[in-house]
Design a protein around this motif. Structure first.
Motif, PDB file in Angstrom:
ATOM      1  N   LYS A   1       0.824  -1.121  -0.069  1.00 52.69           N
ATOM      2  CA  LYS A   1       0.086  -0.049  -0.065  1.00 52.69           C
ATOM      3  C   LYS A   1       0.906   1.160  -0.069  1.00 52.69           C
ATOM      4  N   MET A   2       1.002   1.857  -1.138  1.00 53.16           N
ATOM      5  CA  MET A   2       2.028   3.079  -1.285  1.00 53.16           C
ATOM      6  C   MET A   2       1.539   4.180  -0.290  1.00 53.16           C
ATOM      7  N   ASP A   3       0.242   4.421  -0.264  1.00 55.30           N
ATOM      8  CA  ASP A   3      -0.015   5.524   0.699  1.00 55.30           C
ATOM      9  C   ASP A   3       0.368   5.310   2.171  1.00 55.30           C
ATOM     10  N   ARG A   4       0.058   4.103   2.548  1.00 57.17           N
ATOM     11  CA  ARG A   4       0.703   3.673   3.782  1.00 57.17           C
ATOM     12  C   ARG A   4       2.443   3.823   4.050  1.00 57.17           C
ATOM     13  N   CYS A   5       3.126   3.354   2.917  1.00 58.55           N
ATOM     14  CA  CYS A   5       4.292   3.525   2.972  1.00 58.55           C
ATOM     15  C   CYS A   5       4.705   5.117   2.960  1.00 58.55           C
ATOM     16  N   GLU A   6       4.059   5.822   2.380  1.00 60.35           N
ATOM     17  CA  GLU A   6       4.325   7.337   2.250  1.00 60.35           C
ATOM     18  C   GLU A   6       4.170   7.883   3.955  1.00 60.35           C
ATOM     19  N   ARG A   7       3.194   7.513   4.391  1.00 61.04           N
ATOM     20  CA  ARG A   7       3.055   7.880   5.662  1.00 61.04           C
ATOM     21  C   ARG A   7       3.984   7.750   6.863  1.00 61.04           C
ATOM     22  N   ILE A   8       4.610   6.428   6.400  1.00 56.65           N
ATOM     23  CA  ILE A   8       5.459   5.721   7.550  1.00 56.65           C
ATOM     24  C   ILE A   8       6.779   6.533   7.197  1.00 56.65           C
TER      25      ILE A   8
ATOM     26  N   GLU B   1       6.973   2.819  -7.214  1.00 53.04           N
ATOM     27  CA  GLU B   1       6.047   1.754  -7.193  1.00 53.04           C
ATOM     28  C   GLU B   1       6.865   0.185  -7.144  1.00 53.04           C
ATOM     29  N   LEU B   2       6.037  -0.720  -7.025  1.00 53.34           N
ATOM     30  CA  LEU B   2       6.494  -1.941  -7.005  1.00 53.34           C
ATOM     31  C   LEU B   2       6.837  -2.336  -8.286  1.00 53.34           C
ATOM     32  N   ILE B   3       7.977  -2.825  -8.446  1.00 51.87           N
ATOM     33  CA  ILE B   3       8.532  -3.274  -9.950  1.00 51.87           C
ATOM     34  C   ILE B   3       9.170  -4.682 -10.199  1.00 51.87           C
ATOM     35  N   ALA B   4       9.029  -5.266 -11.216  1.00 46.62           N
ATOM     36  CA  ALA B   4       9.646  -6.577 -11.521  1.00 46.62           C
ATOM     37  C   ALA B   4      11.063  -6.587 -11.592  1.00 46.62           C
ATOM     38  N   PHE B   5      11.789  -7.497 -10.968  1.00 49.57           N
ATOM     39  CA  PHE B   5      13.259  -7.428 -10.923  1.00 49.57           C
ATOM     40  C   PHE B   5      13.826  -7.032 -11.934  1.00 49.57           C
ATOM     41  N   SER B   6      13.464  -7.923 -12.999  1.00 50.03           N
ATOM     42  CA  SER B   6      14.001  -7.641 -14.575  1.00 50.03           C
ATOM     43  C   SER B   6      13.721  -6.193 -15.008  1.00 50.03           C
ATOM     44  N   ASP B   7      12.670  -5.492 -14.808  1.00 48.70           N
ATOM     45  CA  ASP B   7      12.554  -4.088 -15.237  1.00 48.70           C
ATOM     46  C   ASP B   7      13.323  -3.097 -14.436  1.00 48.70           C
TER      47      ASP B   7
END
Length: 233
Positions: free
Chosen positions: A118-125, A143-149
């Protein structure tokens, strides 16, 4: 120093988030005219006075500002596979911010057990840890991204390392002379696959040793963050 965060500043006026507004008015019982310190997360500390002590939207006016430089002189980027227990990943976010970090990229690997955050929660932390540790630069979280990317996106970078548990020649983290920009990749609880390690090495990532102890993902990431600071000092 009571430090608050606001991205809502225009023409020397601004307002706090509902959460901070409630804390200022209800918990701290601050009133109109009381002085507060505000940061925009971009290295500025604003001296301000409360105008309207509204617990839903506390407004303030700015009467001074100072640029506060980071207390580390390099750019630290850690890519990490979020842990199955989200509390551990959130602990990393908090502690890395307290230590000092510039950018965090959550990565999705073959052995990842958590595929959403949850990006909004991560930002608040991150915001909370920045305020509590009296820092004025908010880390960027991607944002969460694939390792290869991620490997492809960092193809032009230098000074990049991958920490893994396989045998082989590795650079000890204590021997890294911290450069202007440093990228470290930390794998999931089941480690990277051999194929992922090979992919990274083919993209000029250097295998990295974090010592002889086998560490949890979040511990390894915090250790790497702290080691980078110690090496730089």
């Amino acid at each position: 120093m009571r430090l608050f965060f606001s991205q809502n500043i225009t023409d020397n006026r601004g307002f706090l988030s509902p959460e901070d507004s409630r804390h200022v008015v209800k918990s701290l019982r601050m009133k109109a005219g009381d002085e507060v310190n505000i940061t925009d997360g971009k290295g500025i500390c604003y001296s301000a006075r409360i105008e309207d002590a509204n617990f839903r939207k506390c407004t303030f006016s700015i009467y001074g500002s100072d640029r506060i430089e980071k207390n580390w002189n390099f750019y630290l980027h850690i890519a990490i596979a979020p842990t199955k227990n989200i509390d551990r990943f959130e602990w990393f976010l908090e502690k890395a911010t307290e230590l000092g970090i510039d950018e965090i990229t959550p990565i999705l690997t073959e052995n990842s057990e958590r595929k959403r955050i949850k990006m909004d929660r991560c930002e608040r932390i991150l915001q909370s840890a920045m305020k509590q540790s009296h820092k004025f630069t908010l880390p960027k979280i991607n944002e969460l991204i694939a390792f290869s990317d991620f490997i492809e996106n960092t193809s032009q970078e230098v000074n990049k390392f991958i920490a893994h548990c396989y045998d082989g020649e590795k650079t000890d983290i204590k021997n890294i002379q911290t450069p202007d920009r440093l990228t470290i990749v930390i794998g999931p609880e089941g480690d990277f696959t051999q194929e992922e390690v090979s992919l990274a090495q083919n993209a000029n990532f250097t295998p990295l040793s974090l010592g002889r102890s086998r560490l949890r993902t979040e511990t390894a990431a915090v250790f790497a963050c702290n080691a980078a600071h110690l090496n730089a000092s």
